[in-house]
Design a protein around this motif. Structure first.
Motif, PDB file in Angstrom:
ATOM      1  N   TYR A 197       0.832  -1.206   0.000  1.00  0.00           N
ATOM      2  CA  TYR A 197       0.000   0.000   0.000  1.00  0.00           C
ATOM      3  C   TYR A 197       0.864   1.252   0.000  1.00  0.00           C
ATOM      4  O   TYR A 197       0.540   2.255  -0.645  1.00  0.00           O
ATOM      5  N   ALA A 198       1.984   1.196   0.728  1.00  0.00           N
ATOM      6  CA  ALA A 198       2.894   2.342   0.723  1.00  0.00           C
ATOM      7  C   ALA A 198       3.371   2.608  -0.700  1.00  0.00           C
ATOM      8  O   ALA A 198       3.417   3.760  -1.148  1.00  0.00           O
ATOM      9  N   ALA A 199       3.658   1.516  -1.428  1.00  0.00           N
ATOM     10  CA  ALA A 199       4.127   1.672  -2.806  1.00  0.00           C
ATOM     11  C   ALA A 199       3.035   2.289  -3.675  1.00  0.00           C
ATOM     12  O   ALA A 199       3.301   3.186  -4.476  1.00  0.00           O
ATOM     13  N   ILE A 200       1.804   1.830  -3.494  1.00  0.00           N
ATOM     14  CA  ILE A 200       0.695   2.381  -4.300  1.00  0.00           C
ATOM     15  C   ILE A 200       0.597   3.886  -4.082  1.00  0.00           C
ATOM     16  O   ILE A 200       0.574   4.678  -5.031  1.00  0.00           O
ATOM     17  N   ARG A 205      -6.343   2.736 -13.858  1.00  0.00           N
ATOM     18  CA  ARG A 205      -6.361   1.286 -13.966  1.00  0.00           C
ATOM     19  C   ARG A 205      -5.251   0.627 -13.141  1.00  0.00           C
ATOM     20  O   ARG A 205      -5.481  -0.344 -12.432  1.00  0.00           O
ATOM     21  N   ARG A 206      -4.047   1.202 -13.239  1.00  0.00           N
ATOM     22  CA  ARG A 206      -2.926   0.597 -12.537  1.00  0.00           C
ATOM     23  C   ARG A 206      -3.169   0.600 -11.029  1.00  0.00           C
ATOM     24  O   ARG A 206      -2.970  -0.389 -10.331  1.00  0.00           O
ATOM     25  N   THR A 223      -4.664  -2.057  -6.072  1.00  0.00           N
ATOM     26  CA  THR A 223      -5.539  -2.022  -4.902  1.00  0.00           C
ATOM     27  C   THR A 223      -6.163  -3.393  -4.678  1.00  0.00           C
ATOM     28  O   THR A 223      -6.296  -3.852  -3.542  1.00  0.00           O
ATOM     29  N   ILE A 224      -6.534  -4.037  -5.790  1.00  0.00           N
ATOM     30  CA  ILE A 224      -7.128  -5.373  -5.677  1.00  0.00           C
ATOM     31  C   ILE A 224      -6.104  -6.355  -5.132  1.00  0.00           C
ATOM     32  O   ILE A 224      -6.370  -7.111  -4.188  1.00  0.00           O
ATOM     33  N   ILE A 225      -4.871  -6.313  -5.684  1.00  0.00           N
ATOM     34  CA  ILE A 225      -3.807  -7.191  -5.174  1.00  0.00           C
ATOM     35  C   ILE A 225      -3.586  -6.917  -3.688  1.00  0.00           C
ATOM     36  O   ILE A 225      -3.500  -7.836  -2.867  1.00  0.00           O
ATOM     37  N   GLY A 226      -3.515  -5.643  -3.343  1.00  0.00           N
ATOM     38  CA  GLY A 226      -3.286  -5.254  -1.952  1.00  0.00           C
ATOM     39  C   GLY A 226      -4.327  -5.847  -1.029  1.00  0.00           C
ATOM     40  O   GLY A 226      -4.004  -6.377   0.038  1.00  0.00           O
TER      41      GLY A 226
END
Lengths: 426, 267
Positions: B225-228, B240-241, B246-249
């Motif tokens: 999440y920090a990376a996002i 989109r990215r 977010t879904i992976i997270g």
């Protein structure tokens, strides 16, 4: 009578020659000097120039008005190719359709009504309107309002530009503060730009190969002109591009936009390509946050809404026809003879009512006495009516005549019945 | 009594979800209003249930599977309701309510038996740590719902085939803002939850970090999440990215949730 040109009858080159934007007072002064032009109003927008006037001299006035419109830029007959002239009922119908935005380039766009209101306000400030136009224009406004509230004509996607706006809304949510760029020119592109402006977009930038045209077009949108070479760098600052150049090749490639997206920090970019052949590389759609729509894609969106639009348009036309009929009824009554007839009828009715009430109380009167009372009543009413009717029949200038009629009808409240019919009119 | 309260809560959530789904098809505003009322009712009922659980167990009910999932859906319901107060996302409720109900089904299937509390969990920091973490994940779950909606809408816009979702889903911009909004609430909470967790660990186990699988996974989640957020703020990632990550997270944070810990079973 209504004389004018619009986007359907005259190409933009002709309409440009008719633009009277320098001094708004001039057309009014000139029109006022035309003999027979008793009441008039003058509407000039990007897409139409119209003079609506009431004249008792007919053709002569029409000829002068047309000369004024084209101001010697072309001959009378040549001008005839571009103008339309409506008289009487047709003129009313046309005005109502214009006001209700059924005659607009973008059907249902709301701006025209405001422009019509401004035109009316200016001409009534200059005391150029009279009894007929006052009522007619107010009626046009209320018809527009009816069409707007009773049909969904203003809300569904009715054309390419509507489709473009609809899509833009799905991408950007709110269009306020967004910027659009128009590359090239062309009716459809201008229309889309205009429509985006109506939706609250902040600015339209215009890029054209000939800078002069860009300047002209930008003026139309209150926007900023741009040299064609600036198009790509400017993409970093606009959100929507409408492209419709006559270029034989693509003007924008995927490789051009890729670095731009970095500069934009990936803010979405909506590209609309309505040029044939295409202006924009179809691979652009593969880029993240870039949405490319061609003319066929937009047509797809339209088809979804088309049947609904048709239904609404039919309903709107019905309202217009209905209101035209009502107005014609009123106009018909604005003549001397029907007014006199109405007045006499009213007097007779009052007499009848009063006599029957009186006679009901005096049952012992002989039939002969009853007859003489009836005679007396109608004699009194006729005597009372005599001078007003003479006054009404008196010779006057047509404009004074109408004003007189209006006052007269108001004085005797002869319109009270029809007023209830279209209660909201004034 | 507790059982009855839970069943009532569950029923209300279920009804609200069904009505939200009906709204999704019909787009009738009265239906939406009803759905929202049911959700609000469910939220209130759920709150009462949690208070009841607290007294029934004699400690903050955050130690069993049932309670954790139940608290999770409670946080999501109120998180969503609080959003409604701030701004409106078209049809967001239809997605969120489904997730809430799914969680409650999980809660209903796990045992609601009150167990003896292990001594480490009696520390006051534990319920604070757990509730903050769960609330954080509730917001991340809402970001997940928004991300799914984003991907659905984006797919229709890119492919130019306008089907069922096009008119029903809000604009991409609104969904992206929603994602940003959820993450900027969820991530600070997650960080705070991690910090309280560290302090708690120091107090009861004597060390801040012991590379327990659960700890490792939570670190991964946090880093993701920090990376996002980092990418959004520096490179300007969006759309989109961001939705994809977010879904992976969220999936990773669910794994973290269920991954066993050395120290406890069922935590």
């Amino acid at each position: 009578m209504l004389l004018g040109v619009n986007h359907k009858t005259a190409p933009v080159e002709i309409r440009e020659r008719l633009a009277f934007s320098n001094d708004p007072g001039v057309p009014y002064r000139e029109l006022k000097a035309i003999p027979g032009c008793e009441e008039f109003t003058f509407l000039s927008t990007c897409n139409r120039v119209e003079v609506l006037f009431v004249s008792s001299k007919g053709d002569e006035t029409e000829r002068k008005v047309r000369d004024f419109l084209f101001a010697g830029s072309m001959s009378y007959d040549e001008a005839g190719k571009y103008v339309y002239l409506y008289k009487g009922e047709e003129a009313i119908q046309h005005l109502f359709r214009v006001g209700a935005s059924l005659d607009s380039m973008v059907v249902g766009e709301p701006q025209i009504l405001g422009q019509l209101k401004d035109a009316y306000r200016t001409s009534s400030d200059q005391s150029c309107t009279g009894v007929i136009l006052n009522r007619l224009l107010h009626k046009a406004f209320s018809v527009a309002k009816r069409v707007r509230t009773e049909t969904a004509i203003g809300s569904s996607a009715v054309s390419i530009s509507y489709a473009a706006v609809e899509l833009a809304k799905k991408i950007f949510g709110n269009l306020k503060g967004k910027r659009a760029m128009l590359a090239g020119a062309g009716e459809m592109a201008e229309l889309a730009a205009q429509h985006l402006l109506n939706q609250g977009i902040a600015e339209v930038v215009v890029a054209n190969r000939t800078f002069e045209r860009a300047v002209n077009l930008a003026r139309c949108f209150n926007g900023k002109p741009l040299a064609f070479e600036e198009l790509v760098p400017e993409l970093a600052h606009v959100d929507i591009l409408i492209s419709s150049t006559g270029a034989p090749d693509l003007i924008l490639h995927k490789e051009d936009v890729k670095p731009i997206m970095k500069k934009r920090r990936n803010r979405p970019l909506f590209l609309i390509d309505i040029a044939v052949p295409r202006d924009l590389d179809s691979k652009l759609n593969d880029l993240d946050n870039v949405y490319l729509y061609g003319i066929d894609d937009l047509n797809n969106v339209i088809d979804i809404n088309k049947s609904e639009r048709d239904k609404e348009a039919v309903r709107a036309e019905r309202i217009v026809t209905e209101e035209v009929l009502k107005f014609m009824l009123w106009l018909g009554s604005m003549e001397v003879t029907p007014t006199i007839v109405a007045l006499r009828e009213q007097a007779q009715e009052i007499c009848r009512d009063e006599i029957s009430r009186t006679l009901a109380n005096c049952k012992d009167l002989s039939p002969k006495d009853q007859k003489s009372i009836e005679k007396m009543a109608s004699a009194i009413s006729n005597k009372l009516m005599h001078h007003p009717i003479l006054f009404l029949k008196g010779e006057d200038a047509p404009e004074d005549q109408r004003r007189k009629l209006a006052i007269f009808r108001k004085m005797f409240s002869l319109d009270s019945v029809s007023r209830q019919d279209n209660g909201e009119s004034d | 009594m507790g059982d009855l309260l839970f069943k009532g809560t569950f029923l209300l959530y279920l009804l609200s979800t069904i009505i939200y789904s009906v709204f999704f098809f019909s787009q009738n505003k009265t239906v939406r209003k009803t759905a929202r009322m049911f959700l609000l009712g469910a939220g209130i009922f759920h709150t009462i249930y949690l208070i009841f659980r607290y007294f029934e167990a004699g400690h903050t009910p955050l130690t069993s599977n049932h309670d954790i999932v139940s608290f999770f859906s409670w946080a999501m319901a109120w998180g969503f309701l609080s959003f409604r107060w701030r701004y409106q996302i078209k049809n967001f409720g239809s997605f969120v309510s489904i997730l809430i109900t799914l969680q409650l089904i999980v809660a209903a299937m796990s045992s609601s038996e009150v167990r003896e509390l292990q001594p480490e969990l009696q520390n006051i920091l534990f319920p604070i740590h757990a509730s903050i973490i769960i609330t954080a994940i509730a917001f991340l779950a809402m970001a997940f719902c928004g991300a799914i909606m984003y991907l659905l809408q984006e797919r229709e816009l890119k492919s130019k085939r306008f089907g069922f979702f096009f008119s029903r889903l809000p604009s991409l911009d609104a969904l992206d803002t929603l994602n940003h909004h959820c993450l900027s609430i969820g991530f600070p909470l997650l960080t705070l939850g991690m910090i309280t967790g560290l302090i708690w660990s120091k107090q009861v186990f004597g060390s801040f970090w012991s590379w327990d699988p659960k700890e490792t996974y939570s670190l991964i989640t946090w880093l993701l999440y920090a990376a996002i957020l980092h990418q959004r703020f520096t490179v300007g990632w969006r759309g989109r990215r961001i939705a994809f990550f977010t879904i992976i997270g969220f999936v990773v944070s669910l794994i973290t949730f269920w991954v066993p810990s050395y120290h406890f079973t069922g935590l």
